[in-house]
Motif scaffolding. Sequence first.
Motif, short mmCIF file in Angstrom:
data_model
loop_
_atom_site.label_atom_id
_atom_site.label_comp_id
_atom_site.label_asym_id
_atom_site.label_seq_id
_atom_site.Cartn_x
_atom_site.Cartn_y
_atom_site.Cartn_z
N THR A 212 0.60 -0.90 0.31
CA THR A 212 0.16 -0.33 0.45
C THR A 212 0.75 1.22 0.21
O THR A 212 0.47 2.60 -0.53
CB THR A 212 -1.04 0.31 1.42
N VAL A 213 2.23 1.28 0.69
CA VAL A 213 2.70 2.24 0.82
C VAL A 213 3.50 2.84 -0.73
O VAL A 213 3.24 4.09 -1.37
CB VAL A 213 4.39 1.96 1.70
N ARG A 214 3.74 1.64 -1.56
CA ARG A 214 4.58 2.38 -2.72
C ARG A 214 3.38 2.59 -3.39
O ARG A 214 3.18 3.55 -4.47
CB ARG A 214 4.73 0.88 -2.74
N ALA A 215 2.03 1.82 -3.50
CA ALA A 215 0.87 2.18 -4.33
C ALA A 215 0.28 3.67 -4.09
O ALA A 215 0.59 3.95 -4.91
CB ALA A 215 -0.37 0.83 -4.14
N ALA A 216 0.66 4.31 -3.13
CA ALA A 216 0.12 6.12 -2.96
C ALA A 216 1.29 6.41 -3.34
O ALA A 216 1.62 7.71 -3.84
CB ALA A 216 -0.07 5.37 -1.35
N LYS A 217 2.82 5.75 -3.03
CA LYS A 217 3.57 6.93 -3.19
C LYS A 217 3.52 6.98 -5.16
O LYS A 217 4.16 7.65 -5.67
CB LYS A 217 5.37 6.02 -3.80
N GLU A 218 3.39 5.97 -5.72
CA GLU A 218 3.31 5.63 -7.14
C GLU A 218 1.97 7.22 -7.25
O GLU A 218 2.19 7.78 -8.56
CB GLU A 218 2.82 4.64 -8.00
N ALA A 219 1.04 6.98 -7.12
CA ALA A 219 -0.21 7.89 -7.15
C ALA A 219 0.29 9.54 -6.64
O ALA A 219 0.05 10.39 -7.57
CB ALA A 219 -1.60 7.48 -6.58
N ALA A 220 1.28 10.09 -5.61
CA ALA A 220 1.42 11.07 -5.04
C ALA A 220 2.47 11.54 -6.30
O ALA A 220 2.35 12.70 -7.15
CB ALA A 220 2.10 10.72 -4.17
N LEU A 221 3.44 10.54 -6.38
CA LEU A 221 4.70 11.17 -7.67
C LEU A 221 4.21 11.48 -9.22
O LEU A 221 4.55 12.43 -9.76
CB LEU A 221 6.13 9.94 -7.46
N GLY A 222 3.18 10.48 -9.10
CA GLY A 222 2.25 10.26 -10.86
C GLY A 222 1.89 12.56 -10.57
O GLY A 222 1.85 12.64 -12.10
N ALA A 223 1.33 12.59 -10.03
CA ALA A 223 0.11 13.91 -9.64
C ALA A 223 0.90 14.83 -9.83
O ALA A 223 0.92 16.54 -9.76
CB ALA A 223 -0.85 13.49 -9.06
N GLY A 224 2.57 15.02 -9.01
CA GLY A 224 3.10 15.80 -9.19
C GLY A 224 3.43 16.03 -8.10
O GLY A 224 4.12 17.20 -8.04
N ALA A 225 3.30 15.11 -7.38
CA ALA A 225 3.61 15.60 -5.76
C ALA A 225 5.41 15.57 -5.33
O ALA A 225 5.96 14.58 -5.81
CB ALA A 225 3.13 15.39 -4.53
N ASN A 226 5.79 15.81 -4.62
CA ASN A 226 7.04 15.50 -3.79
C ASN A 226 7.66 15.20 -2.29
O ASN A 226 6.60 16.07 -1.51
CB ASN A 226 8.39 16.88 -3.82
N ILE A 227 7.26 13.36 -2.49
CA ILE A 227 7.11 13.25 -1.16
C ILE A 227 8.38 13.11 0.10
O ILE A 227 9.72 13.43 -0.43
CB ILE A 227 7.79 11.68 -1.12
N LYS A 228 7.96 13.88 0.81
CA LYS A 228 8.95 14.33 2.37
C LYS A 228 9.00 13.03 2.96
O LYS A 228 10.23 13.54 3.83
CB LYS A 228 8.39 15.86 2.41
N GLN A 229 7.95 12.37 3.56
CA GLN A 229 8.06 11.49 4.06
C GLN A 229 6.86 10.19 3.79
O GLN A 229 6.21 10.44 3.43
CB GLN A 229 7.11 11.87 5.66
N ILE A 230 7.39 8.97 4.08
CA ILE A 230 7.12 8.02 3.81
C ILE A 230 6.97 6.99 5.08
O ILE A 230 8.21 6.88 5.43
CB ILE A 230 7.68 6.40 2.65
N THR A 231 6.00 6.38 5.79
CA THR A 231 6.10 5.20 6.73
C THR A 231 5.14 4.28 6.21
O THR A 231 4.19 4.63 5.53
CB THR A 231 5.67 6.26 8.16
N ALA A 232 5.30 3.62 7.32
CA ALA A 232 4.98 1.83 6.88
C ALA A 232 5.01 1.47 8.08
O ALA A 232 5.06 1.62 9.57
CB ALA A 232 5.46 1.09 6.42
N GLY A 233 3.47 0.81 8.35
CA GLY A 233 2.65 0.74 9.89
C GLY A 233 2.33 1.63 10.29
O GLY A 233 2.01 3.21 10.23
N ARG A 234 2.44 0.94 11.56
CA ARG A 234 1.47 2.89 12.88
C ARG A 234 3.24 3.57 12.92
O ARG A 234 4.20 3.50 13.49
CB ARG A 234 1.19 2.32 14.03
N LEU A 235 2.43 4.50 13.52
CA LEU A 235 3.42 6.06 13.14
C LEU A 235 4.03 6.06 14.98
O LEU A 235 3.13 5.98 15.65
CB LEU A 235 2.41 7.75 12.75
N ARG A 236 4.61 6.20 14.70
CA ARG A 236 6.11 6.48 15.46
C ARG A 236 6.04 7.40 16.39
O ARG A 236 5.67 8.80 15.47
CB ARG A 236 7.04 6.52 16.09
N ARG A 237 6.63 7.63 18.09
CA ARG A 237 6.32 9.28 18.05
C ARG A 237 8.23 10.54 16.81
O ARG A 237 7.62 11.27 16.44
CB ARG A 237 7.10 9.57 19.56
#
Length: 455
Positions: free
Chosen positions: A92-117
């Motif tokens: 799911t993270v890679r799929a979401a990343k593909e969608a974001a980059l294809g739309a012209g976004a610059n990905i500044k953070q990618i996380t997998a699993g529950r968000l940590r502090r």
Amino acid sequence: MKINILVAEIGSTTTVVNAFDGIFNGRPKFLGQGQAPTSVLEGDVNIGLKGAIESLKENLGVDNIEYDELIATSSAAGGLRMTVHGLVYDMTVRAAKEAALGAGANIKQITAGRLRRTDIKKLKEINPNIILIAGGVDYGERDTAIDNAEKIADLDLDVPIIYAGNIENQEEIKEIFKDSKNKLYVVENVYPKIDQLNIEPTRKVIQEVFEEHIIHAPGMTKVRSMVTGPIIPTPGAVMLSSKLLKEEIGDLVTIDVGGATTDVHSVTEGSEEVNRILISPEPTAKRTVEGDLGAYVSMKNVVERIGIEELSKRLNISEEQVNKLIENHKPIPENDMEKRFVEELALEATITAVDRHAGHFRHLYGPGGKKTVAEGKDLTNVKYIVGTGGALTRLPNRVKIMKKIAESNKGNDLYPNKEAKILVDNMYIMASLGVLSKKYPESAVMLMKESLKID
């Protein structure tokens, strides 16, 4: 002079304005172009926009320009900052990343699993323009996306949220963000089933959110008041053009070596032979952005990759002269030596960016012996390599640079082959035509073929 449509392309180093006429009567014509340095550092991109319009007037030989519509693309001030939060990186993270980059976004953070502090701390520091939450195939795991949504809602950030995960969570996600500052967009799951990507709905919403919410560079508020139509991220506009062109001429890869980044957009299903041994699915339309590869803002990174000694040999000048070129580097090269220097930067950026974008064959060894698999994007079926952006439309050796892609294949790379035809966006209008195509697709296709010299 009265003109149908002006398209402003506000880049990280240069603002370009393209003038088009005959759009409304089905006889589209590119009239001319003006350009000026983008004025982000002056605190107002309008300065660069006005400078580009003045340049256009001068190039057209007129004192005044009136227009029916002004539309725009922008990648100034780092473009569209996004963070992506999913469940499993390879799904799911890679799929979401593909969608974001294809739309012209610059990905500044990618996380997998529950968000940590530490993830939450970084997210707050990034202060993204959009947050994308995904996770779980439909009717699969639910808790991670819900937990991440609750943590993000607690941050009290005034940032649009896109939810593109397990459809079973949609009502719960709406409840979580019901009383928050965040405007919530709920779309279809980017990874609804194992080995199935569904990125287009998310990609479309990201561009809509950009238009509605994002004022991402000084002076963009004023630009918005001048613009009569859409403003979309420049890379997203290039992707729109590439997808439109693929329908007309076949599988292709578009390369844009810019001042700050090098973007690669491929639109191809790949070959049947490679698809049979592909480890995980790839989108038909894929974009990668390399923030360390550019011909101006990121120039020193590229120089470091090549090396001063190697540049000295390639340019046939002393290392001292190479250092002077670096010290006096301009956004637009003027003399022959400066152009040769930028050509070496563009060559390195192009080959490196394609290598990062393309997939590769891998050999696995097990009890049954050697097995060959493919990993990543397959470009072997690409029929055309398209060059756009300042470097690959203006440099004297732009075609040679793109021909080097196939020649640099080490044998296990899924690169375009040597038969792929090189096309150049001679008018440097591909991004402009992407945003133009949202309302006038037929005119955009006609102009694209003219710029690329396709009959």
